[in-house]
Motif scaffolding. Structure first.
Motif, PDB file in Angstrom:
ATOM      1  N   MET A   2      29.529  39.720  29.604  1.00 38.73           N
ATOM      2  CA  MET A   2      31.597  40.174  29.839  1.00 38.73           C
ATOM      3  C   MET A   2      31.836  41.988  30.106  1.00 38.73           C
ATOM      4  SD  MET A   2      32.850  37.969  26.848  1.00 38.73           S
ATOM      5  CE  MET A   2      31.737  38.555  24.992  1.00 38.73           C
ATOM      6  N   THR A   3      32.592  42.032  30.619  1.00 42.68           N
ATOM      7  CA  THR A   3      33.290  43.546  30.857  1.00 42.68           C
ATOM      8  C   THR A   3      34.256  44.172  30.863  1.00 42.68           C
ATOM      9  OG1 THR A   3      31.987  43.433  33.127  1.00 42.68           O
ATOM     10  CG2 THR A   3      33.579  44.573  32.702  1.00 42.68           C
ATOM     11  N   GLU A   4      34.285  45.356  30.269  1.00 47.76           N
ATOM     12  CA  GLU A   4      35.158  45.641  29.406  1.00 47.76           C
ATOM     13  C   GLU A   4      36.387  46.145  30.874  1.00 47.76           C
ATOM     14  OE1 GLU A   4      36.282  49.807  26.848  1.00 47.76           O
ATOM     15  OE2 GLU A   4      35.642  49.629  28.607  1.00 47.76           O
ATOM     16  N   ILE A   5      37.684  45.808  30.767  1.00 45.86           N
ATOM     17  CA  ILE A   5      39.036  46.056  31.152  1.00 45.86           C
ATOM     18  C   ILE A   5      38.954  47.047  31.530  1.00 45.86           C
ATOM     19  CG2 ILE A   5      41.357  45.312  31.158  1.00 45.86           C
ATOM     20  CD1 ILE A   5      40.720  43.256  29.327  1.00 45.86           C
ATOM     21  N   ASN A   6      39.358  47.696  32.525  1.00 48.30           N
ATOM     22  CA  ASN A   6      39.496  49.220  33.166  1.00 48.30           C
ATOM     23  C   ASN A   6      41.047  49.215  33.674  1.00 48.30           C
ATOM     24  OD1 ASN A   6      38.264  48.616  35.316  1.00 48.30           O
ATOM     25  ND2 ASN A   6      36.040  49.545  34.036  1.00 48.30           N
ATOM     26  N   ARG A   7      40.769  50.641  34.987  1.00 46.41           N
ATOM     27  CA  ARG A   7      41.462  50.905  36.195  1.00 46.41           C
ATOM     28  C   ARG A   7      40.849  50.160  36.949  1.00 46.41           C
ATOM     29  NH1 ARG A   7      44.230  55.433  36.072  1.00 46.41           N
ATOM     30  NH2 ARG A   7      44.833  55.265  37.900  1.00 46.41           N
ATOM     31  N   GLU A   8      40.035  49.545  37.287  1.00 47.05           N
ATOM     32  CA  GLU A   8      38.978  48.759  38.121  1.00 47.05           C
ATOM     33  C   GLU A   8      39.731  47.213  38.295  1.00 47.05           C
ATOM     34  OE1 GLU A   8      34.893  46.882  40.098  1.00 47.05           O
ATOM     35  OE2 GLU A   8      34.942  48.547  38.290  1.00 47.05           O
ATOM     36  N   ARG A   9      40.351  46.138  39.223  1.00 42.46           N
ATOM     37  CA  ARG A   9      41.139  45.486  39.180  1.00 42.46           C
ATOM     38  C   ARG A   9      39.633  44.490  40.066  1.00 42.46           C
ATOM     39  NH1 ARG A   9      46.862  46.064  41.487  1.00 42.46           N
ATOM     40  NH2 ARG A   9      47.749  48.086  40.373  1.00 42.46           N
ATOM     41  N   ARG A  10      40.236  42.954  39.412  1.00 42.59           N
ATOM     42  CA  ARG A  10      38.889  42.274  39.730  1.00 42.59           C
ATOM     43  C   ARG A  10      39.769  41.138  40.884  1.00 42.59           C
ATOM     44  NH1 ARG A  10      34.857  41.658  36.304  1.00 42.59           N
ATOM     45  NH2 ARG A  10      33.819  40.213  37.609  1.00 42.59           N
ATOM     46  N   ALA A  11      39.148  40.105  41.138  1.00 38.41           N
ATOM     47  CA  ALA A  11      39.420  39.613  42.650  1.00 38.41           C
ATOM     48  C   ALA A  11      40.725  38.219  41.954  1.00 38.41           C
ATOM     49  CB  ALA A  11      39.009  39.133  43.209  1.00 38.41           C
ATOM     50  N   PHE A  12      39.643  37.508  40.323  1.00 35.69           N
ATOM     51  CA  PHE A  12      41.136  37.122  39.174  1.00 35.69           C
ATOM     52  C   PHE A  12      40.172  38.105  38.333  1.00 35.69           C
ATOM     53  CE2 PHE A  12      41.573  33.565  36.484  1.00 35.69           C
ATOM     54  CZ  PHE A  12      42.999  33.315  36.537  1.00 35.69           C
ATOM     55  N   GLY A  13      41.601  37.638  37.064  1.00 34.29           N
ATOM     56  CA  GLY A  13      41.248  38.109  35.703  1.00 34.29           C
ATOM     57  C   GLY A  13      41.718  38.028  34.409  1.00 34.29           C
ATOM     58  N   VAL A  14      41.256  37.420  33.294  1.00 38.64           N
ATOM     59  CA  VAL A  14      42.658  37.277  32.144  1.00 38.64           C
ATOM     60  C   VAL A  14      41.988  37.805  31.430  1.00 38.64           C
ATOM     61  CG1 VAL A  14      43.441  35.700  30.349  1.00 38.64           C
ATOM     62  CG2 VAL A  14      43.570  35.176  32.929  1.00 38.64           C
ATOM     63  N   GLY A  15      42.674  38.644  30.155  1.00 35.74           N
ATOM     64  CA  GLY A  15      41.823  39.601  29.379  1.00 35.74           C
ATOM     65  C   GLY A  15      42.966  40.068  28.428  1.00 35.74           C
ATOM     66  N   VAL A  16      42.967  39.972  27.169  1.00 31.88           N
ATOM     67  CA  VAL A  16      43.350  40.151  25.812  1.00 31.88           C
ATOM     68  C   VAL A  16      43.443  41.957  25.303  1.00 31.88           C
ATOM     69  CG1 VAL A  16      44.262  39.249  23.554  1.00 31.88           C
ATOM     70  CG2 VAL A  16      43.636  37.590  24.898  1.00 31.88           C
ATOM     71  N   ILE A  17      44.004  42.472  24.875  1.00 27.79           N
ATOM     72  CA  ILE A  17      43.782  43.737  24.505  1.00 27.79           C
ATOM     73  C   ILE A  17      43.828  43.747  23.240  1.00 27.79           C
ATOM     74  CG2 ILE A  17      43.064  44.769  26.663  1.00 27.79           C
ATOM     75  CD1 ILE A  17      45.727  45.650  26.883  1.00 27.79           C
ATOM     76  N   GLY A  18      44.659  42.616  22.421  1.00 28.15           N
ATOM     77  CA  GLY A  18      45.648  43.175  21.448  1.00 28.15           C
ATOM     78  C   GLY A  18      46.792  42.333  20.874  1.00 28.15           C
ATOM     79  N   GLY A  19      46.442  41.464  20.064  1.00 27.71           N
ATOM     80  CA  GLY A  19      48.341  40.435  19.747  1.00 27.71           C
ATOM     81  C   GLY A  19      48.308  40.161  21.022  1.00 27.71           C
ATOM     82  N   PRO A  20      49.057  40.215  21.359  1.00 25.58           N
ATOM     83  CA  PRO A  20      50.108  39.055  22.226  1.00 25.58           C
ATOM     84  C   PRO A  20      49.524  39.949  23.487  1.00 25.58           C
ATOM     85  CG  PRO A  20      52.105  40.123  21.680  1.00 25.58           C
ATOM     86  CD  PRO A  20      51.101  40.090  21.509  1.00 25.58           C
TER      87      PRO A  20
END
Length: 269
Positions: free
Chosen positions: A1-19
């Motif tokens: 698993m990879t940290e969400i950052n400025r680099e965009r994925r071809a496709f990605g979904v991730g939660v960073i807190g609450g909704p």
């Protein structure tokens, strides 16, 4: 698993807190229900944890989806500022009238076609118990979910603050193929409202919604960081395990990508 950052994925979904959820799809970076305040007491709601990563770490946002603007657990002060600085906000008609010229209100089943090729359809949601629907046709306030479709990308459903399985069944009939479902759970409750009954999915009803949608992957948000959430990630895992569908549930920590292009998901042609 990879940290969400400025680099965009071809496709990605991730939660960073609450909704608050980040979605990379078809070249767009989309942010759902931004909440970036530190722990704060808003009076009737109390935030107990800040986001796993700051807004600045996400880079430019192309589109913000706001399920509703009336409650700080879905749009807090910092999140509102970010939304208003983004190129476009899609939300309910009620919230659009409050958020200004960059906001576009969509009624249920209305479709917006983004120049990128991503099609976004507003979906119904009921923010509380069905027997408390008011004359306006909603409980608590007007809330929207969203379905995102794009060629050669998974179809993504964002539920928003929805407590209605009937609404989910209606969505499943209109969209028989949902690849990734993002469901708000937490069994949110406020003692002074609706006899203290849940305003969002309980863990068990989130699992039931996942079954109705038959999604290949399920990401559960809105279950941490606020004092009025009764169910947390452990309750969600237990409910999905009891339902026999634990395999579809993402359990990635906050701030990491939950689903990416590396995860085998059949996509629409």
């Amino acid at each position: 698993m990879t940290e969400i950052n400025r680099e965009r994925r071809a496709f990605g979904v991730g939660v960073i807190g609450g909704p608050t959820t980040v979605i990379d799809i078809h070249g767009l970076r989309i942010l759902v229900d931004p909440t970036f305040d530190p722990p704060t007491d808003y009076g009737y709601l109390r935030k107990t944890a800040g986001p796993a990563i700051p807004a600045a770490a996400l880079g430019p946002i192309d589109l913000v989806l706001v399920s509703h603007s009336q409650h700080p657990d879905n749009l807090d002060t910092s999140g509102r500022r970010l939304a208003l600085s983004s190129p476009l906000v899609l939300t309910t008609p009620t919230s659009a009238s409050e958020l200004g010229p960059r906001a576009r209100g969509l009624v249920p089943w209305e479709r917006f076609s983004h120049p990128s090729g991503v099609r976004i359809t507003a979906t119904p949601a009921l923010h509380g118990p069905a027997d408390d629907v008011g004359p306006e046709g909603y409980v608590n306030c007007e809330v929207s979910g969203f379905v995102m479709e794009a060629r050669d990308s998974p179809t993504v459903y964002v539920g928003g603050d929805n407590a209605s399985l009937k609404a989910v069944a209606d969505i499943a009939r209109r969209f028989p193929r949902i690849d990734v479902a993002i469901l708000n759970a937490g069994a949110a409750h406020v003692p002074t409202k609706f006899d203290d009954r849940p305003l969002t999915f309980t863990a068990e009803r989130a699992a039931a919604a996942a079954e109705v949608l038959a999604a290949a992957r399920v990401v559960v948000a809105h279950q941490d960081g606020w004092a009025h959430f009764a169910d947390g990630p452990a309750d969600t895992r237990h409910a999905f395990r009891q339902a026999g569908i634990e395999a579809v549930l993402s359990t990635a920590p906050l701030g990491l990508w939950s689903v990416t292009e590396d995860v085998a998901i059949p996509v629409q042609a």
